[in-house]
Design a protein around this motif. Structure first.
Motif, mmCIF file in Angstrom:
data_model
loop_
_atom_site.group_PDB
_atom_site.id
_atom_site.type_symbol
_atom_site.label_atom_id
_atom_site.label_comp_id
_atom_site.label_asym_id
_atom_site.label_seq_id
_atom_site.Cartn_x
_atom_site.Cartn_y
_atom_site.Cartn_z
ATOM 1 N N GLN A 39 0.829 -1.203 0.000
ATOM 2 C CA GLN A 39 0.000 0.000 0.000
ATOM 3 C C GLN A 39 0.864 1.255 0.000
ATOM 4 O O GLN A 39 0.510 2.265 -0.627
ATOM 5 N N PHE A 40 1.988 1.204 0.691
ATOM 6 C CA PHE A 40 2.923 2.322 0.733
ATOM 7 C C PHE A 40 3.431 2.639 -0.674
ATOM 8 O O PHE A 40 3.408 3.801 -1.111
ATOM 9 N N ILE A 41 3.895 1.615 -1.394
ATOM 10 C CA ILE A 41 4.412 1.808 -2.751
ATOM 11 C C ILE A 41 3.309 2.312 -3.682
ATOM 12 O O ILE A 41 3.519 3.239 -4.478
ATOM 13 N N GLU A 42 2.123 1.717 -3.579
ATOM 14 C CA GLU A 42 1.000 2.163 -4.413
ATOM 15 C C GLU A 42 0.652 3.622 -4.119
ATOM 16 O O GLU A 42 0.342 4.394 -5.024
ATOM 17 N N GLY A 43 0.727 4.008 -2.841
ATOM 18 C CA GLY A 43 0.445 5.390 -2.473
ATOM 19 C C GLY A 43 1.480 6.361 -3.025
ATOM 20 O O GLY A 43 1.146 7.473 -3.447
ATOM 21 N N LEU A 44 2.744 5.936 -3.044
ATOM 22 C CA LEU A 44 3.784 6.798 -3.609
ATOM 23 C C LEU A 44 3.521 7.103 -5.084
ATOM 24 O O LEU A 44 3.866 8.179 -5.579
ATOM 25 N N LEU A 45 2.901 6.156 -5.783
ATOM 26 C CA LEU A 45 2.623 6.330 -7.204
ATOM 27 C C LEU A 45 1.249 6.952 -7.464
ATOM 28 O O LEU A 45 0.917 7.242 -8.614
ATOM 29 N N ALA A 46 0.475 7.146 -6.405
ATOM 30 C CA ALA A 46 -0.862 7.727 -6.569
ATOM 31 C C ALA A 46 -0.771 9.245 -6.714
ATOM 32 O O ALA A 46 0.232 9.867 -6.359
ATOM 33 N N GLU A 47 -1.845 9.834 -7.239
ATOM 34 C CA GLU A 47 -1.891 11.285 -7.401
ATOM 35 C C GLU A 47 -2.349 11.928 -6.092
ATOM 36 O O GLU A 47 -3.517 12.251 -5.905
ATOM 37 N N LEU A 48 -1.393 12.107 -5.197
ATOM 38 C CA LEU A 48 -1.646 12.730 -3.909
ATOM 39 C C LEU A 48 -0.898 14.049 -3.833
ATOM 40 O O LEU A 48 0.206 14.179 -4.385
ATOM 41 N N PRO A 49 -1.456 15.058 -3.141
ATOM 42 C CA PRO A 49 -0.769 16.355 -3.076
ATOM 43 C C PRO A 49 0.569 16.279 -2.366
ATOM 44 O O PRO A 49 1.497 17.013 -2.683
ATOM 45 N N LYS A 50 0.654 15.402 -1.361
ATOM 46 C CA LYS A 50 1.904 15.153 -0.661
ATOM 47 C C LYS A 50 2.004 13.667 -0.366
ATOM 48 O O LYS A 50 1.003 12.962 -0.350
ATOM 49 N N ARG A 372 14.720 3.524 5.167
ATOM 50 C CA ARG A 372 13.555 2.782 4.706
ATOM 51 C C ARG A 372 12.706 3.620 3.756
ATOM 52 O O ARG A 372 12.250 3.129 2.715
ATOM 53 N N HIS A 373 12.471 4.877 4.112
ATOM 54 C CA HIS A 373 11.647 5.721 3.238
ATOM 55 C C HIS A 373 12.318 5.933 1.884
ATOM 56 O O HIS A 373 11.696 5.759 0.830
ATOM 57 N N VAL A 374 13.588 6.327 1.898
ATOM 58 C CA VAL A 374 14.288 6.608 0.642
ATOM 59 C C VAL A 374 14.380 5.340 -0.207
ATOM 60 O O VAL A 374 14.197 5.375 -1.427
ATOM 61 N N SER A 375 14.637 4.204 0.437
ATOM 62 C CA SER A 375 14.720 2.947 -0.305
ATOM 63 C C SER A 375 13.371 2.568 -0.894
ATOM 64 O O SER A 375 13.307 1.975 -1.978
ATOM 65 N N ALA A 376 12.271 2.879 -0.178
ATOM 66 C CA ALA A 376 10.937 2.548 -0.680
ATOM 67 C C ALA A 376 10.546 3.406 -1.873
ATOM 68 O O ALA A 376 9.726 2.986 -2.702
ATOM 69 N N CYS A 377 11.120 4.602 -1.981
ATOM 70 C CA CYS A 377 10.857 5.436 -3.169
ATOM 71 C C CYS A 377 11.493 4.827 -4.416
ATOM 72 O O CYS A 377 10.979 4.996 -5.529
ATOM 73 N N MET A 378 12.599 4.121 -4.241
ATOM 74 C CA MET A 378 13.343 3.610 -5.387
ATOM 75 C C MET A 378 12.577 2.578 -6.205
ATOM 76 O O MET A 378 12.583 2.650 -7.445
ATOM 77 N N PRO A 379 11.883 1.591 -5.612
ATOM 78 C CA PRO A 379 11.130 0.662 -6.470
ATOM 79 C C PRO A 379 9.985 1.341 -7.203
ATOM 80 O O PRO A 379 9.617 0.916 -8.299
ATOM 81 N N ALA A 380 9.418 2.403 -6.608
ATOM 82 C CA ALA A 380 8.309 3.095 -7.269
ATOM 83 C C ALA A 380 8.770 3.718 -8.583
ATOM 84 O O ALA A 380 8.149 3.532 -9.637
ATOM 85 N N THR A 381 9.883 4.444 -8.550
ATOM 86 C CA THR A 381 10.343 5.093 -9.776
ATOM 87 C C THR A 381 11.067 4.117 -10.699
ATOM 88 O O THR A 381 11.078 4.312 -11.917
ATOM 89 N N ALA A 382 11.669 3.055 -10.142
ATOM 90 C CA ALA A 382 12.251 2.022 -11.000
ATOM 91 C C ALA A 382 11.145 1.350 -11.808
ATOM 92 O O ALA A 382 11.319 1.044 -12.998
ATOM 93 N N PHE A 383 10.004 1.126 -11.178
ATOM 94 C CA PHE A 383 8.858 0.547 -11.881
ATOM 95 C C PHE A 383 8.448 1.442 -13.048
ATOM 96 O O PHE A 383 8.189 0.959 -14.162
ATOM 97 N N LEU A 384 8.411 2.746 -12.818
ATOM 98 C CA LEU A 384 8.044 3.674 -13.894
ATOM 99 C C LEU A 384 9.070 3.631 -15.023
ATOM 100 O O LEU A 384 8.707 3.682 -16.202
ATOM 101 N N ALA A 385 10.347 3.554 -14.674
ATOM 102 C CA ALA A 385 11.393 3.510 -15.703
ATOM 103 C C ALA A 385 11.259 2.259 -16.564
ATOM 104 O O ALA A 385 11.415 2.308 -17.790
ATOM 105 N N VAL A 386 10.956 1.134 -15.931
ATOM 106 C CA VAL A 386 10.806 -0.117 -16.669
ATOM 107 C C VAL A 386 9.577 -0.051 -17.573
ATOM 108 O O VAL A 386 9.627 -0.459 -18.746
#
Length: 419
Positions: A39-50, A372-386
């Motif tokens: 849910q954390f990763i999905e939220g990072l990729l969601a359209e949220l203001p923050k 943990r937070h910074v590392s969790a951002c990495m799979p989100a944007t790696a997914f977008l790059a792929v």
């Protein structure tokens, strides 16, 4: 980010994201944190203001932020294992023996003194000294795409000299002071140990000025294109080594003007179109630094097309940038110029991670939650790059090399903190 996508593609992305988050379930011993992490990763990729604990919790349907905060602050899992898994994911989709490893740092502006590593220090976002945290990042860049694969938190000496302050912030006892280039070398060593396929190392002058980083590359016969300061020590003019007329990089401007052999070339496409500059190159001898066997040192000068820098005389001048190149002697200058332009890929990755997935919007203060937070951002944007590599934009030819936009770091980060 991608135009003209279909409903079927969106559904496929959702399925692929579920596969990715599911593959990372090994990080946790219990099912509850596995669910919250997804849910954390999905939220990072969601359209949220923050992207902070409260907004991510609301996106996941939680009544409070407790579970998201516990994921970062209290649950049992290792951020470094997540980093390694992200690296392997990127390599499995974008791996290329001709890739570049790109180094840069980025900052998160913060208030107060308790957040780990926070101090008044240079902030690349504003160009001056601000209260901020500095993170050194490593991007894996290929013609197919690019994504962050490693990170290090920079601790200023005022932190490492105060062991009680470090203890309160959860900094491991064995963590000592390291310069930003030393942190970069540690990431390069980690990449080599993991057998990451790459050829070139790219960085700006903040790293290119460091003799340790240059020595690391020479000793391993690794090609690089590094920005360097105007006072980089040289021995003699091109073709006449050991002569006193050239003692530093900007002394070569005399030779550049004398021979007037600037060539106008593109180093890639940016947000405003092709990035054209005037270029010239010299074979040089770097003081006390012999290149690896069969390698040569080049000093490449890049000149802006129009006056854009005000000099000491008050007049506008064309900006000159200097790049030291360590490469096999038969390397084409066109390839060197393309690599020099490739450094912008990490600028784009830092901007994407800040503006899209909230890299700097964390509300944590301590060492482990930060990683943990910074590392969790990495799979989100790696997914977008792929996904971008698999589904290029409609007006792009997937067979052509894509150059990144020169991103500007505009994120301000969050000032609040808990944990």
């Amino acid at each position: 980010m991608m135009l003209g996508v279909t409903a079927e593609q969106i559904a496929e992305w959702d399925a692929e994201l579920s596969v990715l988050t599911g593959s990372l379930g090994f990080l946790f011993n219990r099912p509850e944190p596995r669910v919250v992490f997804a849910q954390f990763i999905e939220g990072l990729l969601a359209e949220l203001p923050k992207k902070n604990g409260w907004t991510l919790s609301e996106s996941a349907g939680h009544v409070t932020a407790d579970r998201m905060q516990w994921l970062l602050n209290g649950s049992v899992w290792e951020a470094d294992r997540l980093r390694d898994a992200v690296r392997d994911y990127v390599l499995s989709h974008l791996g290329d023996a001709d890739a570049s490893l790109v180094i840069d740092d980025t900052q998160a502006r913060k208030k107060g003194t308790r957040s780990v590593g926070v101090a008044f220090q240079h902030c690349g976002l504003t160009g001056d000294v601000r209260n901020c945290q500095t993170m050194v990042m490593l991007t894996y860049a290929t013609t197919a795409g690019h994504a962050l694969i490693d990170r290090r938190l920079y601790l200023p000496e005022e932190w490492t000299a105060d062991r009680e302050r470090c203890r309160e912030a959860g900094v491991p006892h064995e963590v000592a002071f390291a310069t930003k280039p030393e942190l970069a070398i540690a990431m390069l060593e980690q990449a080599r140990a993991a057998r990451v396929p790459f050829t070139w190392i790219l960085a700006d002058a903040g790293y290119g000025r460091d003799p340790q980083l240059r020595a690391w590359c020479r000793q391993r016969a690794v090609p690089y294109v590094l920005g360097v300061p105007v006072d980089l020590p040289l021995d003699g003019p091109p073709g006449k080594p050991r002569q006193p007329t050239v003692k530093r990089a900007d002394d070569l401007l005399h030779y550049a003007k004398a021979r007037d052999q600037w060539e106008r070339r593109s180093c890639g496409d940016g947000a405003k179109g092709t990035r054209l500059y005037d270029w010239t190159a010299f074979a040089v001898t770097v003081k006390d630094e012999d290149p690896a066997d069969t390698f040569t040192h080049w000093l490449v000068l890049r000149r802006s097309l129009h006056p854009n820098r005000r000099g000491k005389d008050g007049q506008l001048h064309r900006e000159i940038a200097y790049f030291l190149v360590h490469a096999p002697a038969d390397t084409a200058i066109s390839q060197i110029i393309a690599r020099a332009g490739g450094r912008w890929q990490i600028e784009e990755d830092n901007e994407l991670n800040k503006q899209l997935v909230g890299l700097a919007q964390y509300q944590v203060r301590k060492w482990t939650p930060w990683h943990r937070h910074v590392s969790a951002c990495m799979p989100a944007t790696a997914f977008l790059a792929v996904q971008r590599a698999v589904f290029p934009e409609p007006d792009q030819d997937p067979e052509l090399e894509q150059a990144p936009d020169p991103g500007k770091d505009q994120s301000t980060g969050e000032s609040g903190a808990t944990g």
